[in-house]
Write a protein that holds these residues in place. Structure first.
Motif, PDB file in Angstrom:
ATOM      1  N   THR A   1      11.920  -9.161 -11.359  1.00  0.00           N
ATOM      2  CA  THR A   1      12.400  -8.180 -10.390  1.00  0.00           C
ATOM      3  C   THR A   1      11.759  -8.426  -9.027  1.00  0.00           C
ATOM      4  O   THR A   1      10.548  -8.665  -8.929  1.00  0.00           O
ATOM      5  N   ILE A   2      12.562  -8.360  -7.979  1.00  0.00           N
ATOM      6  CA  ILE A   2      12.070  -8.534  -6.605  1.00  0.00           C
ATOM      7  C   ILE A   2      11.939  -7.153  -5.970  1.00  0.00           C
ATOM      8  O   ILE A   2      12.905  -6.379  -5.929  1.00  0.00           O
ATOM      9  N   ILE A   3      10.751  -6.829  -5.489  1.00  0.00           N
ATOM     10  CA  ILE A   3      10.544  -5.529  -4.845  1.00  0.00           C
ATOM     11  C   ILE A   3      10.000  -5.729  -3.433  1.00  0.00           C
ATOM     12  O   ILE A   3       9.444  -6.787  -3.105  1.00  0.00           O
ATOM     13  N   HIS A   4      10.192  -4.705  -2.604  1.00  0.00           N
ATOM     14  CA  HIS A   4       9.644  -4.694  -1.256  1.00  0.00           C
ATOM     15  C   HIS A   4       8.754  -3.462  -1.110  1.00  0.00           C
ATOM     16  O   HIS A   4       9.151  -2.352  -1.471  1.00  0.00           O
ATOM     17  N   THR A   5       7.564  -3.672  -0.630  1.00  0.00           N
ATOM     18  CA  THR A   5       6.621  -2.565  -0.452  1.00  0.00           C
ATOM     19  C   THR A   5       6.303  -2.410   1.026  1.00  0.00           C
ATOM     20  O   THR A   5       6.218  -3.392   1.753  1.00  0.00           O
ATOM     21  N   GLY A   6       6.107  -1.181   1.463  1.00  0.00           N
ATOM     22  CA  GLY A   6       5.761  -0.937   2.858  1.00  0.00           C
ATOM     23  C   GLY A   6       6.910  -1.236   3.802  1.00  0.00           C
ATOM     24  O   GLY A   6       8.056  -1.468   3.395  1.00  0.00           O
ATOM     25  N   SER A   7       6.610  -1.229   5.096  1.00  0.00           N
ATOM     26  CA  SER A   7       7.607  -1.509   6.124  1.00  0.00           C
ATOM     27  C   SER A   7       6.884  -1.971   7.383  1.00  0.00           C
ATOM     28  O   SER A   7       5.654  -2.066   7.415  1.00  0.00           O
ATOM     29  N   ARG A   8       7.642  -2.228   8.435  1.00  0.00           N
ATOM     30  CA  ARG A   8       7.030  -2.635   9.697  1.00  0.00           C
ATOM     31  C   ARG A   8       6.517  -1.437  10.493  1.00  0.00           C
ATOM     32  O   ARG A   8       5.874  -1.625  11.527  1.00  0.00           O
ATOM     33  N   ALA A   9       6.771  -0.241  10.014  1.00  0.00           N
ATOM     34  CA  ALA A   9       6.195   0.940  10.661  1.00  0.00           C
ATOM     35  C   ALA A   9       4.684   0.930  10.461  1.00  0.00           C
ATOM     36  O   ALA A   9       4.185   0.491   9.423  1.00  0.00           O
ATOM     37  N   ARG A  10       3.944   1.456  11.443  1.00  0.00           N
ATOM     38  CA  ARG A  10       2.490   1.407  11.381  1.00  0.00           C
ATOM     39  C   ARG A  10       1.881   2.453  10.460  1.00  0.00           C
ATOM     40  O   ARG A  10       0.703   2.380  10.141  1.00  0.00           O
ATOM     41  N   LYS A  11       2.661   3.415  10.009  1.00  0.00           N
ATOM     42  CA  LYS A  11       2.143   4.360   9.021  1.00  0.00           C
ATOM     43  C   LYS A  11       3.304   4.964   8.256  1.00  0.00           C
ATOM     44  O   LYS A  11       4.460   4.941   8.711  1.00  0.00           O
ATOM     45  N   SER A  12       2.996   5.479   7.072  1.00  0.00           N
ATOM     46  CA  SER A  12       4.020   6.099   6.232  1.00  0.00           C
ATOM     47  C   SER A  12       3.338   7.032   5.250  1.00  0.00           C
ATOM     48  O   SER A  12       2.228   6.766   4.781  1.00  0.00           O
ATOM     49  N   SER A  13       4.012   8.122   4.916  1.00  0.00           N
ATOM     50  CA  SER A  13       3.541   9.038   3.885  1.00  0.00           C
ATOM     51  C   SER A  13       4.490   9.045   2.699  1.00  0.00           C
ATOM     52  O   SER A  13       4.483   9.972   1.889  1.00  0.00           O
ATOM     53  N   ALA A  14       5.303   7.997   2.578  1.00  0.00           N
ATOM     54  CA  ALA A  14       6.367   7.971   1.573  1.00  0.00           C
ATOM     55  C   ALA A  14       5.904   7.283   0.292  1.00  0.00           C
ATOM     56  O   ALA A  14       5.927   6.059   0.179  1.00  0.00           O
ATOM     57  N   GLY A  15       5.460   8.070  -0.666  1.00  0.00           N
ATOM     58  CA  GLY A  15       5.190   7.533  -1.992  1.00  0.00           C
ATOM     59  C   GLY A  15       3.861   6.824  -2.138  1.00  0.00           C
ATOM     60  O   GLY A  15       3.008   6.831  -1.253  1.00  0.00           O
ATOM     61  N   TYR A  16       3.676   6.178  -3.304  1.00  0.00           N
ATOM     62  CA  TYR A  16       2.450   5.441  -3.592  1.00  0.00           C
ATOM     63  C   TYR A  16       2.318   4.250  -2.649  1.00  0.00           C
ATOM     64  O   TYR A  16       3.310   3.645  -2.232  1.00  0.00           O
ATOM     65  N   ASP A  17       1.084   3.880  -2.354  1.00  0.00           N
ATOM     66  CA  ASP A  17       0.820   2.749  -1.459  1.00  0.00           C
ATOM     67  C   ASP A  17       0.828   1.456  -2.271  1.00  0.00           C
ATOM     68  O   ASP A  17      -0.213   0.900  -2.615  1.00  0.00           O
ATOM     69  N   LEU A  18       2.031   0.984  -2.614  1.00  0.00           N
ATOM     70  CA  LEU A  18       2.154  -0.201  -3.457  1.00  0.00           C
ATOM     71  C   LEU A  18       1.719  -1.471  -2.743  1.00  0.00           C
ATOM     72  O   LEU A  18       1.257  -2.412  -3.389  1.00  0.00           O
ATOM     73  N   THR A  19       1.865  -1.500  -1.418  1.00  0.00           N
ATOM     74  CA  THR A  19       1.433  -2.696  -0.687  1.00  0.00           C
ATOM     75  C   THR A  19      -0.018  -3.012  -1.005  1.00  0.00           C
ATOM     76  O   THR A  19      -0.375  -4.153  -1.335  1.00  0.00           O
ATOM     77  N   HIS A  20      -0.850  -1.991  -0.960  1.00  0.00           N
ATOM     78  CA  HIS A  20      -2.271  -2.239  -1.154  1.00  0.00           C
ATOM     79  C   HIS A  20      -2.669  -2.264  -2.618  1.00  0.00           C
ATOM     80  O   HIS A  20      -3.820  -2.573  -2.938  1.00  0.00           O
ATOM     81  N   LEU A  21      -1.722  -1.986  -3.519  1.00  0.00           N
ATOM     82  CA  LEU A  21      -1.949  -2.276  -4.929  1.00  0.00           C
ATOM     83  C   LEU A  21      -1.904  -3.790  -5.155  1.00  0.00           C
ATOM     84  O   LEU A  21      -2.705  -4.345  -5.915  1.00  0.00           O
ATOM     85  N   PHE A  22      -0.987  -4.456  -4.454  1.00  0.00           N
ATOM     86  CA  PHE A  22      -0.852  -5.898  -4.631  1.00  0.00           C
ATOM     87  C   PHE A  22      -1.839  -6.691  -3.778  1.00  0.00           C
ATOM     88  O   PHE A  22      -2.207  -7.810  -4.144  1.00  0.00           O
ATOM     89  N   VAL A  23      -2.262  -6.137  -2.645  1.00  0.00           N
ATOM     90  CA  VAL A  23      -3.287  -6.805  -1.845  1.00  0.00           C
ATOM     91  C   VAL A  23      -4.611  -6.706  -2.606  1.00  0.00           C
ATOM     92  O   VAL A  23      -5.141  -5.633  -2.800  1.00  0.00           O
ATOM     93  N   GLY A  24      -5.112  -7.833  -3.059  1.00  0.00           N
ATOM     94  CA  GLY A  24      -6.326  -7.842  -3.857  1.00  0.00           C
ATOM     95  C   GLY A  24      -6.083  -7.894  -5.350  1.00  0.00           C
ATOM     96  O   GLY A  24      -7.030  -7.894  -6.130  1.00  0.00           O
ATOM     97  N   SER A  25      -4.821  -7.982  -5.774  1.00  0.00           N
ATOM     98  CA  SER A  25      -4.523  -7.992  -7.216  1.00  0.00           C
ATOM     99  C   SER A  25      -4.703  -9.373  -7.837  1.00  0.00           C
ATOM    100  O   SER A  25      -4.614  -9.525  -9.059  1.00  0.00           O
ATOM    101  N   GLU A  26      -4.937 -10.383  -7.028  1.00  0.00           N
ATOM    102  CA  GLU A  26      -5.305 -11.726  -7.488  1.00  0.00           C
ATOM    103  C   GLU A  26      -4.270 -12.348  -8.429  1.00  0.00           C
ATOM    104  O   GLU A  26      -4.605 -13.048  -9.384  1.00  0.00           O
ATOM    105  N   GLY A  27      -2.995 -12.082  -8.164  1.00  0.00           N
ATOM    106  CA  GLY A  27      -1.938 -12.694  -8.967  1.00  0.00           C
ATOM    107  C   GLY A  27      -1.805 -12.131 -10.355  1.00  0.00           C
ATOM    108  O   GLY A  27      -1.099 -12.710 -11.194  1.00  0.00           O
ATOM    109  N   THR A  28      -2.432 -11.000 -10.641  1.00  0.00           N
ATOM    110  CA  THR A  28      -2.358 -10.421 -11.991  1.00  0.00           C
ATOM    111  C   THR A  28      -1.208  -9.442 -12.160  1.00  0.00           C
ATOM    112  O   THR A  28      -0.955  -8.990 -13.275  1.00  0.00           O
TER     113      THR A  28
END
Length: 463
Positions: free
Chosen positions: A175-202
């Motif tokens: 499955t291909i997903i997109h997390t976050g956006s080009r906006a500088r802030k958001s209050s929409a849902g879980y912060d999935l971008t930073h779940l994957f930043v630092g996940s080390e390919g796991t």
């Protein structure tokens, strides 16, 4: 050794990728290790996708047959992150190396994961913008996001955590997903971008990043200065930060490291005492004020003379020397290897943590120069050992373990920027407590087959 399921996966991948699925001995060996001391392990094959859709198809095939997948950028990680300890497919993203968009007005860029930080900055040169995360190695941005990299500029510009706005990720089932956006802030849902930043390919493979850019400063001024003790050097930085002096780079090198720096860089010729390497960014007037304020602070801690680098070539020579600190350290012991560990503590406790670490080094009888991103409490210990003497490697690992526990006792972390991989996994439960179990829950939810870089960061039972 491949299994029947692996053979079926390889056959399907070969049909899809052709010559871009390699089982050549030299290719397998290249993807069997990173720059860590960890034991190498060969993948069964290496895939070279060129598009997100191809990554998705690779994941679907590997998921169907339960074959492990290990994402690979350029192999500069330091804790065994990319070593395929359970075999499987190494997915090399080096051919996904396009800079897709540069939005000058919004100060961001969209890139594929195989773009290196130097390539992006070369492209940005004419725009007056820059990408600031600088881990030393010319790593790929996908790998830097996966390991939550940082570096010499962190104290002013932040780590990859602060500089990744959005991601495209392929999950273990394709499955291909997109997390976050080009906006500088958001209050929409879980912060999935930073779940994957630092996940080390796991948890998945990063196939696209939107990263934050900054304007190139009008004036840049770099300097070195020496102190009689590490305590004085660190305490001058603490006071400077408390005063709000906006330094761009603040690097600590202890007296042992400085000895190696002079051996490796004969033209450097700096006193073999604890040093700070500094850089100031801003307007001409702003930099002048920053320099004057820092000089006044440093004088309270018996600073030696400052050596200024105002020309670009002098600054580049200084920071090249800093980035080559690993090789400079190795020059202290002929034929040695280096076991590198990094820790990070609250900056107010950094001097005490380093002092205790140096006591442990002295007790071990080993040589272990220290460098550190002192502005954010992060320091690196390079423990030198003779690879032909097993007892020295054992002693080096024991010393690294003791330093890790010291960092935790000071309220810190066992890794400020190198990441967990296999090298730091044994400390995760002590550092995170019950939260570590939650990481395993998240891993199982996203990767129920445990095929994404298994055995790294968080331990789960195979499904």
């Amino acid at each position: 050794m491949t299994t029947d399921h692996t053979d079926l996966a390889l056959s399907a991948l070969k049909e899809m990728l052709g010559e871009r699925l390699s089982t050549g001995e030299s290719i397998l060996e290249l993807h069997s290790h990173d720059e860590a001391y960890s034991e190498p392990a060969l993948p069964d094959a290496v895939a070279f996708p060129e598009t997100t859709q191809e990554v998705s198809e690779i994941m679907k095939i590997c998921s169907r047959y339960g074959v492990p997948v290990v994402p690979f950028g350029i192999g500069t990680s330091l804790e065994g992150h990319v070593i395929p300890i359970h075999g499987g497919i190494s997915v090399d993203t080096s051919r996904m190396n396009k800079i897709l968009e540069i939005h000058e007005s919004d100060l961001d860029a969209v890139v594929q994961p195989g773009v290196s930080r130097s390539k992006l900055n070369e492209e940005l040169r004419a725009t007056g913008l820059m990408f600031t995360v600088d881990p030393g190695a010319d790593a790929t941005l996908g790998g830097m996001a996966a390991t939550r990299a940082s570096g010499t500029n962190t104290v002013r510009y932040g780590t990859m955590r602060e500089n990744v706005l959005a991601l495209e990720v392929v999950l273990p089932d394709g499955t291909i997903i997109h997390t976050g956006s080009r906006a500088r802030k958001s209050s929409a849902g879980y912060d999935l971008t930073h779940l994957f930043v630092g996940s080390e390919g796991t948890l998945g493979i990063i196939t696209q990043l939107t990263v934050r850019l900054f304007g190139q400063p009008d004036t840049i001024l770099a300097a070195t200065c020496s102190f009689e003790t590490v305590d004085n050097a660190v305490n001058s930085v603490i006071m400077a930060i408390q005063m709000g002096i906006p330094m761009a780079r603040i690097e600590l090198l202890d007296e042992v490291q400085m000895e190696g720096m002079n051996i490796f860089n004969p033209d450097l010729n700096l006193p073999e005492k604890p040093h700070l390497f500094l850089e100031f960014h801003g307007s001409q007037a702003g930099v002048k004020e920053q320099v004057e304020l820092f000089e006044s602070v440093a004088e309270e801690f018996d600073v030696g003379s400052f050596q200024w680098a105002t020309k670009a070539e002098d600054r580049n020579r200084l920071w090249t020397a800093r980035h080559n600190a690993y090789y400079a350290g190795k020059s202290l012991k002929k034929g040695c290897e280096g076991l590198i560990t990094d820790c990070c503590v609250p900056i107010s406790t950094l001097a005490g943590c380093i002092a205790r670490s140096k006591e442990l080094v002295a007790e071990s009888g080993l040589i272990a120069p220290i460098v550190g991103h002192v502005g954010d409490g992060n320091f690196h210990l390079m423990i030198l050992f003779d690879p032909n003497i097993p007892d020295e490697l054992t002693a080096a690992k024991s010393l690294a373990a003791k330093v890790n526990h010291v960092a935790l006792s000071y309220g810190g972390t066992v890794t400020g920027e190198h990441g967990v991989g296999t090298g730091k996994k044994s400390y995760m439960a002590k550092e995170h407590g019950a939260a570590y179990a939650l990481m395993a829950v998240l891993k199982r939810a996203v990767d129920p087959g445990n095929i994404m870089n298994p055995g790294k960061t968080v331990e789960v039972t195979d499904a």
